[in-house]
Design a protein around this motif. Structure first.
Motif: not given
Length: 586
Positions: A507-515
């Protein structure tokens, strides 16, 4: 004539039912009159500015739209990629920048050049001129880049901080009084009016500290530059820009923090160190370590937030593999010997040490610690903070410990031969000694001891366990995304064919992120190399072997290095390959 009106009046006489922006685009043949009219009606129904509607719906490309507006209004066109944000003047309140979608670019005399996507909005230009007292000169920029750069300009500024900065900017732009550093220095003798002037600075600092705590930041950096001032938080080991206060606040913020830490406010020529205790709640306090550093454009201040909560975790919660945690616990149960933990600054060595001390902390044992400084408080342990100015060194503290009938001794760091010799003597005379060194991995720790002058037989006979560690950011379980990597690349990375055949998913990080996270990461965990000193490794040490010889033997004995430990965390979906590459080497 007000700025911008001359451009609107220069437009060709078209359908006056259209807005100035639409008439401009029709005159430049970017849109037909029918397209412009339809776009206006749709934007009106959606309660959106026309330029936002055109850019977001793709009626025109962002670059094409900006070029047409630039030609139609006879305004210069600027590519924001060529702008250095650090040099942009902080003369417009954050609220107004976002409200009018206008980015201050540079100032010449009483003229302020402002990047806008829609120069036909005369009301916004008039408002900016009123609030700044400067003549506003609009510059055309691309709509999509403008939104990005406004966010970068203020970082992740929250409304509370924005309000404080806005009030101060408005006071300064209207010619109101400014607080000086002296005002903060002599708070006790201030009048009520003067105290009111310093209130924004006090509230800003308090809010900054609370925000840093709630975001789990480990450090706060306040950095002055020639034309800008920024505040950054270190969260999960990475610095993030949070806010850019006005440069006029630099001295006042530094003075406020120095007053809180009881430092010499008038002394700005040499570094200073201090401490602050902040009450977060009725039952919880936070210790802050303050460090000031004179730089070219003022004092840089770093605030370290010390929270003892992580030291209350169990060993398995720190990220140890089951067999690694077992080795650590077995070494802690020994009545004498030495346990060494190694890694760079900020790798979690202190937390690992205190997790072990908490396990050993019983009423029937005497624990003494020497640190520089004591970062975590442990009830039941006799903790000593090193103070070299008065002669209280690690070596001096250790000598005193040996006269105090200790069972367990913790030395914050072995820095020199004198400290090492006393620590080894203690470990050989019925005491369990825990300490740290700064090396890259566990085998290098053993050769480092030899290099500072410890005899090989002392190292071989006394050291029971060496732990090398790093901290890696954990992927957010709510938004992490699969990372498709070819099989040959996974093999080259270090994964085994068996792991790949069993359906390895990376897996990799979602650069946009979340709350729930910051840029796809949430929290940190440790990766470890746990090296027990076997008879064969002791023999290599006695024969003067190198760290490479020790590492080769450790590999044959099944000791995983830091990279392999990190790959296990990637295999389990805890972190990403990029994060492992960031903190480890082959």
């Amino acid at each position: 004539m007000k700025p911008g009106y001359e451009y609107i009046m220069a437009l060709k006489p078209l359908d006056h039912r259209l807005s100035p922006l639409s008439r401009c685009l029709v005159a430049e043949r970017a849109l037909t009159a029918a397209q412009a009219s339809s776009a206006e009606q749709s934007a009106l129904r959606e309660a959106k500015p026309l330029v936002d509607f055109i850019a977001e719906r793709g009626v025109l490309g962002s670059t094409e739209l900006a070029k047409a507006i630039s030609r139609g209004f006879h305004l210069p066109l600027l590519d924001l990629n060529a702008v250095e944000l650090a040099s942009c003047p902080r003369v417009i309140a954050p609220k107004l920048v976002r409200q009018y979608h206008a980015l201050p670019l540079f100032q010449k005399g009483n003229q302020l050049y402002v990047g806008v996507a829609d120069p036909s909005n005369m009301q916004s230009l008039d408002e900016l001129q009123f609030h700044t007292g400067l003549r506003i000169q609009p510059v055309t920029v691309e709509h999509n880049k403008l939104s990005v750069y406004i966010d970068k300009y203020f970082g992740s500024l929250d409304s509370s901080m924005a309000d404080l900065i806005e009030k101060d900017i408005e006071q300064q732009s209207s010619g109101g009084p400014r607080s000086s550093v002296a005002t903060v220095e002599s708070t006790a003798g201030l009048t009520e009016a003067e105290n009111e002037e310093d209130a924004p600075i006090i509230r800003f600092v308090n809010k900054m500290l609370v925000d840093a705590f709630t975001r789990r930041a480990s450090d706060i950096h306040l950095e002055p530059y020639e034309r800008s001032y920024r505040v950054r938080f270190r969260m999960d080991g990475v610095l993030h820009e949070i806010v850019s206060p006005p440069t006029a606040w630099a001295e006042r913020l530094a003075a406020r923090i120095k007053v809180m830490a009881r430092l010499d406010v008038a002394e700005r020529r040499v570094p200073q160190d201090g401490a602050i205790k902040v009450r977060i709640s009725s039952t919880r306090e936070l210790d802050l370590r303050i460090s000031t550093l004179p730089t070219l454009f003022g004092e840089k201040i770093v605030i370290r937030l010390l929270d003892s909560t992580p030291a209350m975790l169990d060993i398995d919660q720190l990220g140890y593999e089951p067999y690694q945690g077992k080795l650590y616990l077995e070494a802690l149960r020994k009545p004498q010997g030495m346990i060494l933990i190694t890694g760079p600054t900020g790798s979690g060595k202190t937390v690992s040490l205190y997790t072990g001390l908490r396990i050993l902390n019983k009423s029937e044992v005497n624990i003494a610690t020497a640190e520089d400084p004591c970062e975590i408080k442990l009830v039941g342990a006799n903790q000593v903070s090193i103070n070299t100015k008065v002669g209280l060194t690690f070596a001096a503290a250790l000598r005193a410990f040996l006269r105090q009938d200790p069972d367990i001794i913790m030395v914050g760091e072995i820095r020199d031969l004198e400290t090492a010799e006393i620590a080894f003597k203690a470990a050989q005379t019925g005491h369990l000694v825990l300490s740290t060194l700064h090396t890259n991995d566990a085998p290098q720790t053993l050769t480092r001891l030899l290099n500072i002058g410890v005899e090989p037989f002392n190292v071989a006979d006394t050291v029971d366990l060496v732990i090398a560690q790093r901290l890696v950011r954990c992927l957010c379980n709510n938004c992490k995304i699969p990372h498709d990597i070819p099989e040959h690349a996974l093999l080259k990375t270090g994964f085994t064919p068996e792991e790949i055949q069993q359906g390895l998913q990376v897996f990799q990080a979602n650069k946009g992120g979340c709350e729930q996270c910051a840029a796809g990461f949430k929290g940190r965990t440790g990766i470890y190399q746990v090296l027990p000193i076997s008879e064969e490794i002791s023999r290599i040490i006695m024969q003067g072997g190198t760290s490479m010889d020790i590492a080769a033997q450790a590999k044959t004995e099944g000791v995983t290095n830091l990279r392999r430990s990190g790959l296990n965390k990637v295999r389990d979906g805890i972190t990403s390959l990029h994060e492992i590459y960031r903190v480890t080497v082959n």
